[in-house]
Design a protein around this motif. Structure first.
Motif, mmCIF file in Angstrom:
data_model
loop_
_atom_site.group_PDB
_atom_site.id
_atom_site.type_symbol
_atom_site.label_atom_id
_atom_site.label_comp_id
_atom_site.label_asym_id
_atom_site.label_seq_id
_atom_site.Cartn_x
_atom_site.Cartn_y
_atom_site.Cartn_z
ATOM 1 N N PRO A 406 0.590 -1.862 -0.102
ATOM 2 C CA PRO A 406 0.033 -0.224 0.182
ATOM 3 C C PRO A 406 0.976 1.114 0.047
ATOM 4 N N ASP A 407 0.610 2.479 -1.164
ATOM 5 C CA ASP A 407 1.605 3.998 -0.741
ATOM 6 C C ASP A 407 0.362 3.885 0.059
ATOM 7 N N ASP A 408 1.353 5.471 0.558
ATOM 8 C CA ASP A 408 0.766 6.362 1.923
ATOM 9 C C ASP A 408 -0.787 6.688 2.423
ATOM 10 N N ALA A 409 -1.324 6.316 0.356
ATOM 11 C CA ALA A 409 -3.251 6.927 0.758
ATOM 12 C C ALA A 409 -4.245 5.497 0.840
ATOM 13 N N ASP A 410 -3.359 4.276 1.342
ATOM 14 C CA ASP A 410 -3.496 3.292 1.346
ATOM 15 C C ASP A 410 -3.549 2.457 3.093
ATOM 16 N N ALA A 411 -2.699 3.863 3.458
ATOM 17 C CA ALA A 411 -2.093 3.022 4.373
ATOM 18 C C ALA A 411 -3.299 3.111 5.782
ATOM 19 N N ASP A 412 -3.823 2.690 5.420
ATOM 20 C CA ASP A 412 -4.846 2.237 6.572
ATOM 21 C C ASP A 412 -6.175 1.181 5.998
ATOM 22 N N TRP A 413 -6.741 0.979 7.215
ATOM 23 C CA TRP A 413 -7.861 -0.734 7.018
ATOM 24 C C TRP A 413 -8.451 -0.211 6.204
ATOM 25 N N GLU A 414 -9.042 0.604 6.532
ATOM 26 C CA GLU A 414 -10.219 0.531 5.684
ATOM 27 C C GLU A 414 -10.338 0.199 3.278
ATOM 28 N N PRO A 415 -9.172 1.165 3.462
ATOM 29 C CA PRO A 415 -8.284 1.394 1.703
ATOM 30 C C PRO A 415 -8.333 -0.029 1.475
ATOM 31 N N MET A 416 -7.677 -1.160 2.385
ATOM 32 C CA MET A 416 -6.790 -2.224 2.868
ATOM 33 C C MET A 416 -7.905 -3.497 1.994
ATOM 34 N N LEU A 417 -9.205 -3.654 3.513
ATOM 35 C CA LEU A 417 -10.534 -4.268 3.093
ATOM 36 C C LEU A 417 -11.141 -4.233 2.119
ATOM 37 N N GLY A 418 -10.799 -2.465 1.158
ATOM 38 C CA GLY A 418 -11.742 -2.398 0.367
ATOM 39 C C GLY A 418 -11.075 -2.822 -1.181
ATOM 40 N N ARG A 419 -9.786 -3.351 -0.585
ATOM 41 C CA ARG A 419 -8.738 -3.751 -1.506
ATOM 42 C C ARG A 419 -8.961 -5.016 -1.926
ATOM 43 N N ILE A 420 -9.284 -5.904 -1.304
ATOM 44 C CA ILE A 420 -9.929 -7.251 -0.753
ATOM 45 C C ILE A 420 -11.672 -7.284 -1.324
ATOM 46 N N ALA A 421 -12.059 -6.806 -1.320
ATOM 47 C CA ALA A 421 -14.133 -6.626 -1.318
ATOM 48 C C ALA A 421 -13.915 -6.615 -2.442
ATOM 49 N N GLU A 422 -12.787 -5.500 -3.386
ATOM 50 C CA GLU A 422 -12.980 -5.428 -5.196
ATOM 51 C C GLU A 422 -12.798 -6.842 -5.640
ATOM 52 N N LEU A 423 -11.083 -7.382 -4.267
ATOM 53 C CA LEU A 423 -10.425 -8.617 -5.583
ATOM 54 C C LEU A 423 -12.603 -9.644 -5.399
ATOM 55 N N LEU A 424 -12.849 -9.558 -4.278
ATOM 56 C CA LEU A 424 -13.556 -11.037 -4.437
ATOM 57 C C LEU A 424 -14.952 -10.527 -5.249
ATOM 58 N N ALA A 425 -15.219 -9.130 -5.365
ATOM 59 C CA ALA A 425 -16.319 -8.895 -6.356
ATOM 60 C C ALA A 425 -15.758 -9.415 -8.038
ATOM 61 N N PHE A 426 -14.627 -9.238 -8.343
ATOM 62 C CA PHE A 426 -14.060 -9.746 -9.982
ATOM 63 C C PHE A 426 -14.227 -11.145 -9.750
ATOM 64 N N ALA A 427 -13.360 -11.644 -8.817
ATOM 65 C CA ALA A 427 -13.919 -13.732 -8.442
ATOM 66 C C ALA A 427 -15.267 -13.668 -8.658
ATOM 67 N N ALA A 428 -15.596 -13.478 -7.964
ATOM 68 C CA ALA A 428 -17.342 -13.638 -8.088
ATOM 69 C C ALA A 428 -17.916 -12.727 -9.479
ATOM 70 N N HIS A 429 -17.788 -12.251 -10.146
ATOM 71 C CA HIS A 429 -18.431 -11.747 -11.628
ATOM 72 C C HIS A 429 -17.670 -12.861 -12.684
ATOM 73 N N LEU A 430 -16.586 -13.305 -12.315
ATOM 74 C CA LEU A 430 -16.084 -14.721 -13.625
ATOM 75 C C LEU A 430 -16.479 -15.475 -13.026
ATOM 76 N N ARG A 431 -17.540 -16.276 -11.611
ATOM 77 C CA ARG A 431 -17.623 -17.418 -11.046
ATOM 78 C C ARG A 431 -19.680 -17.130 -12.272
ATOM 79 N N GLU A 432 -20.116 -16.086 -12.517
ATOM 80 C CA GLU A 432 -21.250 -16.489 -13.289
ATOM 81 C C GLU A 432 -20.780 -17.063 -14.606
ATOM 82 N N GLU A 433 -19.908 -17.008 -15.205
ATOM 83 C CA GLU A 433 -19.639 -18.299 -16.318
ATOM 84 C C GLU A 433 -19.484 -18.955 -15.947
ATOM 85 N N PRO A 434 -19.572 -20.449 -16.822
ATOM 86 C CA PRO A 434 -19.639 -21.441 -16.828
ATOM 87 C C PRO A 434 -18.804 -22.290 -17.013
ATOM 88 N N MET A 435 -19.120 -23.086 -15.466
ATOM 89 C CA MET A 435 -17.631 -23.585 -14.837
ATOM 90 C C MET A 435 -18.026 -25.361 -14.178
#
Length: 530
Positions: A406-435
């Motif tokens: 994390p850069d200086d602007a990310d040196a906080d818990w909320e931005p870090m957890l927000g990043r993980i939330a977006e990674l989870l959203a990305f993974a969930a989006h790919l999960r909508e396709e056939p598997m």
């Protein structure tokens, strides 16, 4: 042989509607008529027996005629062009098809109370599906299919060149600019997000143009691109559905990308394979195999009827055999995207012909999609559909983002957890396709592990490490990130290993694929539904 003329196109569907409406007609007749006839109808029984007798005679003629018909493969045409030799005219089945017997139709009440007629109607329904396929392989229809394939190739070329020449190139330029700006900086993230959103918007427009072109008449042509014949309409619907699925993916990606604030774009590898034109030539290329298979299917239906069995053969059996026999080991010189697309259309046609349940179709399609991605040359665009590749893309994106300090602007818990939330959203989006079910199970376990890592970090925020002492808050966040990225890849990759090893093992994967293809048969689908 003597016999009735073949029914007009759609005749077998009328029989199907007749059967479906029989119960309702009986109920209405009982209410309004008071006294309805009971017991089998002699005329319907006689018609059923006559139809089956004529079908047996006609089946013998079809069996003799099928091997004599000739449809040139593209390889044979190319070879003749190269040598300067002239090919003889292609020959179909002609009069043999015209002499196919037709089952006389009766009202719904008569059908309902005559079991022998209903049995004959079930046979006639399946024979009609075979006739549709055989008529689609007559010389005039083959000419239309070849022309449609050539026109569709031009549509695909325009879609690819517009995408690659415009938004795809700008996305690559944006990636370079984001690197210069610092890929995890707010400026770098904004550059990539804007490029991803622009790509999706333009790609949607190009797909709309391709869909419109598929449904229209090519410039300078007299006929619509999609031939008005059973196989032509089927392939046209398959291609349009493919582009519409691609469009839906881009719309969902656009909606997600425009909401992100913490991570850069991650959809760069995921835009679809374009050239579906070979699907118009699948049946043409396999005509020499399909005609005899169809003759066998009708002969089996005749045998079933004579033995008093329910029909055990269906029109889709011909394509099922081609799918199972046509599996190519990974790395085979003939393997490639077009080969996979051809096989996906055959599965699509099986569903249309045999009324395959959506569950059985989706399961077989998800497995066949794995063949698509492995045939795409390394380093070129990957399709968003194949599940095993999507799983690896998700792992790569997640690990890359958690490894970014994390850069200086990310040196906080909320931005870090927000990043993980977006990674989870990305993974969930790919999960909508056939598997494949096997891939989906491992993928879900991977996502659950990422959610667990997020929960561990959230718990650390609520209950800091007492040994941290007076460490500054931003340093504590950095320590948490180091712990996360030091462990995450080791935790995620093994979860996918079982399904990825299945896809890598030709013997196991081909056996599993054969099971899923066989499950698309009418009897298998009915058993699954029950």
């Amino acid at each position: 042989m003597t016999g009735n003329r073949t029914p007009a196109p759609g005749g077998r569907r009328r029989i199907g509607r007749l059967l479906a409406g029989a119960a309702a007609a009986l109920t209405l007749g009982g209410v309004l008529g008071g006294c309805a006839p009971s017991g089998p109808d002699a005329g319907a029984e006689q018609a059923a027996a006559g139809y089956l007798a004529e079908l047996g005679e006609w089946s013998a003629e079809l069996t003799l005629a099928a091997p004599r018909a000739k449809t040139w493969t593209q390889g044979e045409i190319d070879a003749a062009d190269g040598s300067g030799a002239e090919l003889a005219d292609e020959t179909g089945l002609g009069d043999v098809l015209e002499l196919a017997p037709e089952l006389e139709q009766f009202d719904a009440d008569t059908v309902e109370r005559t079991p022998s007629y209903r049995d004959a109607a079930a046979v006639a329904e399946r024979v009609g599906a075979v006739l549709d396929e055989l008529r689609s392989l007559e010389p005039a229809a083959v000419k239309q299919l070849r022309a449609a394939g050539a026109a569709t190739s031009l549509v695909a070329f325009d879609l690819y060149s517009e995408t690659y020449g415009g938004p795809a190139t700008r996305r690559l330029e944006a990636y370079s600019a984001a690197l210069d700006a610092g890929i995890i900086s707010e400026e770098g993230r904004a550059i990539q997000r804007e490029a991803d959103a622009a790509f999706a918007r333009e790609r949607i427009g190009f797909l709309d143009t391709a869909i419109e072109a598929m449904r229209g008449t090519p410039e300078g042509a007299d006929e619509p691109l999609i031939p008005d014949a059973p196989i032509g309409r089927s392939v046209g619907a398959f291609v349009v559905d493919w582009y519409e699925e691609d469009r839906a993916f881009e719309e969902r990606a656009l909606a997600q990308t425009e909401q992100w604030t913490r991570t850069p774009g991650m959809y760069g590898e995921l835009w679809g394979f374009e050239d579906l034109s070979s699907a118009f030539r699948v049946a043409v290329e396999h005509a020499g195999e399909l005609r005899p298979r169809y003759a066998e299917i009708i002969a089996t239906l005749v045998d079933d009827a004579e033995a008093g069995r329910a029909p055990t053969a269906a029109a889709g059996d011909a394509y099922r055999a081609l799918l199972i026999d046509g599996y190519l080991p990974w790395g085979d010189a003939a393997e490639g995207p077009n080969h996979a697309i051809d096989r996906l259309w055959m599965l699509w046609r099986i569903r249309e012909l045999d009324g395959t349940s959506e569950e059985a179709y989706a399961a077989a399609r998800a497995a066949l999609l794995e063949e698509l991605n492995r045939g795409i040359p390394e380093g070129t665009v990957r399709d968003h559909r194949p599940g095993g590749t999507r799983a690896l893309v998700a792992v790569g994106a997640i690990v890359d983002q958690t490894e970014a300090s994390p850069d200086d602007a990310d040196a906080d818990w909320e931005p870090m957890l927000g990043r993980i939330a977006e990674l989870l959203a990305f993974a969930a989006h790919l999960r909508e396709e056939p598997m494949m079910a096997e891939v989906a199970a491992d993928y879900d376990a991977m996502v659950a592990e990422l959610e667990a890592a997020r929960d561990e970090l959230a718990a650390l925020r609520e209950h800091p490490d007492p040994d941290a002492g007076e460490l500054a808050a931003d340093f504590e966040v950095s320590v948490a990130f180091i712990r996360l990225n030091g462990e995450l890849q080791e935790r995620l990759v093994p979860l996918l290993s079982p399904s990825l090893s299945l896809l890598d093992d030709d013997a196991r994967f081909s056996a599993r694929l054969a099971e899923l293809i066989e499950a698309t048969a009418p009897e298998a689908s009915a058993a699954s539904d029950s």
